[in-house]
Design a protein around this motif. Structure first.
Motif, PDB file in Angstrom:
ATOM      1  N   CYS A 202       0.898  -8.221   3.170  1.00  0.00           N
ATOM      2  CA  CYS A 202       1.904  -7.746   3.097  1.00  0.00           C
ATOM      3  C   CYS A 202       2.305  -7.394   1.587  1.00  0.00           C
ATOM      4  N   LEU A 203       1.908  -8.026   0.611  1.00  0.00           N
ATOM      5  CA  LEU A 203       1.951  -7.627  -0.702  1.00  0.00           C
ATOM      6  C   LEU A 203       1.291  -6.347  -0.911  1.00  0.00           C
ATOM      7  N   SER A 204       0.134  -6.051  -0.294  1.00  0.00           N
ATOM      8  CA  SER A 204      -0.400  -4.750  -0.214  1.00  0.00           C
ATOM      9  C   SER A 204       0.387  -3.779   0.216  1.00  0.00           C
ATOM     10  N   GLY A 205       1.273  -3.942   1.196  1.00  0.00           N
ATOM     11  CA  GLY A 205       2.268  -3.054   1.720  1.00  0.00           C
ATOM     12  C   GLY A 205       3.349  -2.923   0.550  1.00  0.00           C
ATOM     13  N   VAL A 206       3.851  -3.974  -0.223  1.00  0.00           N
ATOM     14  CA  VAL A 206       4.760  -3.818  -1.158  1.00  0.00           C
ATOM     15  C   VAL A 206       4.291  -2.647  -2.019  1.00  0.00           C
ATOM     16  N   TRP A 207       2.869  -2.884  -2.514  1.00  0.00           N
ATOM     17  CA  TRP A 207       2.298  -2.035  -3.628  1.00  0.00           C
ATOM     18  C   TRP A 207       2.484  -0.740  -2.942  1.00  0.00           C
ATOM     19  N   GLN A 257      -1.706  -5.702  10.579  1.00  0.00           N
ATOM     20  CA  GLN A 257      -0.792  -4.295  10.661  1.00  0.00           C
ATOM     21  C   GLN A 257       0.487  -4.650  10.555  1.00  0.00           C
ATOM     22  N   ARG A 258       1.052  -5.608  11.192  1.00  0.00           N
ATOM     23  CA  ARG A 258       2.451  -5.979  11.290  1.00  0.00           C
ATOM     24  C   ARG A 258       2.829  -6.430   9.702  1.00  0.00           C
ATOM     25  N   TRP A 259       2.058  -7.256   9.016  1.00  0.00           N
ATOM     26  CA  TRP A 259       2.449  -7.846   7.730  1.00  0.00           C
ATOM     27  C   TRP A 259       2.389  -6.723   6.828  1.00  0.00           C
ATOM     28  N   PHE A 260       1.253  -5.865   6.849  1.00  0.00           N
ATOM     29  CA  PHE A 260       1.185  -4.766   5.887  1.00  0.00           C
ATOM     30  C   PHE A 260       2.257  -3.947   5.912  1.00  0.00           C
ATOM     31  N   ALA A 261       2.776  -3.727   7.146  1.00  0.00           N
ATOM     32  CA  ALA A 261       3.980  -2.848   7.582  1.00  0.00           C
ATOM     33  C   ALA A 261       5.311  -3.275   7.019  1.00  0.00           C
ATOM     34  N   LEU A 262       5.339  -4.612   7.203  1.00  0.00           N
ATOM     35  CA  LEU A 262       6.573  -5.286   6.715  1.00  0.00           C
ATOM     36  C   LEU A 262       6.607  -5.227   5.134  1.00  0.00           C
ATOM     37  N   GLY A 263       5.741  -5.305   4.564  1.00  0.00           N
ATOM     38  CA  GLY A 263       5.730  -5.317   2.972  1.00  0.00           C
ATOM     39  C   GLY A 263       5.919  -3.472   2.465  1.00  0.00           C
TER      40      GLY A 263
END
Length: 280
Positions: A202-207, A257-263
């Motif tokens: 998720c933090l990677s998605g934020v980045w 996938q879901r947590w990356f997408a959320l971030g």
């Protein structure tokens, strides 16, 4: 991913030219990395496959880096620089403290760390003892050629994920989870590890959301595909096993996938509280 004009981070310790890793007979270089990567991500015991791989160790002989290694190192340093820009901006919002970035150690074959010897068997990892992220740049080729996770942004996602573990460490989450894992049984420890890894996704998605201007068409899909290909269930199937959720240590493909997408969708690190969610 557009990295032209991005200066490489200075927080890189390149050990690759200090000696090469010997490759034993039997499994070839890329094949060996695939076996080791499967062991790391899927929790598969690969030791029987590594027996008789004589010579898989660090040589004292210095060598010149290949053009591919030079390119991979420059790419990793630039991606690391983007994480520094993002978390220098976002970290004070979470803690009121300045962000202190990790050092990334680039190595080839094997190296040493306070968390134990690093090799393809460990895969990319973060060591909280010295606050360094360790990466064998050959892993990029393994991802693309063997794991089906192609593209430069897929490789960038791996770096961002390890930096996210550093962010967790700086926030105090990593030491708390490590302490808890030592006090519970293996199944519950695995569940805690999954939550830790999904939070890092998720933090990677934020980045990724913060560097959206550097994304090229297809980059987001590359990251989501990488998350899918290195999900525990996908890797266990690739290793010829029926997925066993109680052994998962990184989360299923769908969860990753879901947590990356959320971030990415929220751009808000506060939404990455996997430990406060009943359903992952």
């Amino acid at each position: 991913m557009r990295l032209r004009g991005v200066r490489g981070s200075r927080n890189v310790e390149d050990r690759r030219g200090r000696g090469g890793a010997g490759r034993g007979a039997g499994i070839g270089g890329v094949g060996l990395l695939l076996v080791l990567a499967l062991g790391y991500f899927a929790g598969v015991d690969v030791s029987p496959l590594l027996q008789d791989q004589a010579g898989y160790g660090q040589s004292d002989e210095a060598r010149e880096l290949t053009p591919q290694e030079v390119q991979a190192g420059e790419f990793a340093a630039r991606v690391l620089a983007t994480t520094e820009m993002v978390w220098t901006d976002k970290f004070p919002e979470l803690t009121g403290r300045a962000y202190e970035p990790p050092v990334m150690v680039l190595y080839s074959g094997v190296t040493q760390s306070p968390c134990g010897d690093a090799s393809g068997a460990t895969g990319p990892f973060y060591c909280p003892a010295d606050k360094k992220a360790y990466l064998d740049t050959e892993f990029f080729a393994t991802m693309s050629q063997q794991l089906g996770a192609k593209g430069d942004f897929a490789a960038a996602y791996v770096i961002a994920h390890e930096v996210a573990h550093h962010v967790q460490n700086e926030l105090g989450i990593l030491p708390q989870v490590n302490q808890r894992r030592q006090a519970v049984g293996q199944t519950e420890a695995n569940q805690l590890t999954v939550r830790l890894e999904l939070q890092a996704d998720c933090l990677s998605g934020v980045w990724a959301r913060a560097v959206e201007g550097a994304l090229e068409p297809g980059d987001l899909e590359e990251a989501l595909n990488a998350a899918k290909q290195i999900g525990d269930d996908t890797l266990q199937r690739r290793a010829g096993r029926v997925p066993q959720p109680h052994t998962f240590t990184h989360g299923s493909s769908a969860q990753r996938q879901r947590w990356f997408a959320l971030g990415f969708e929220t751009g808000d690190a506060r939404q990455c509280d996997t430990f406060g969610r009943e359903r992952l």
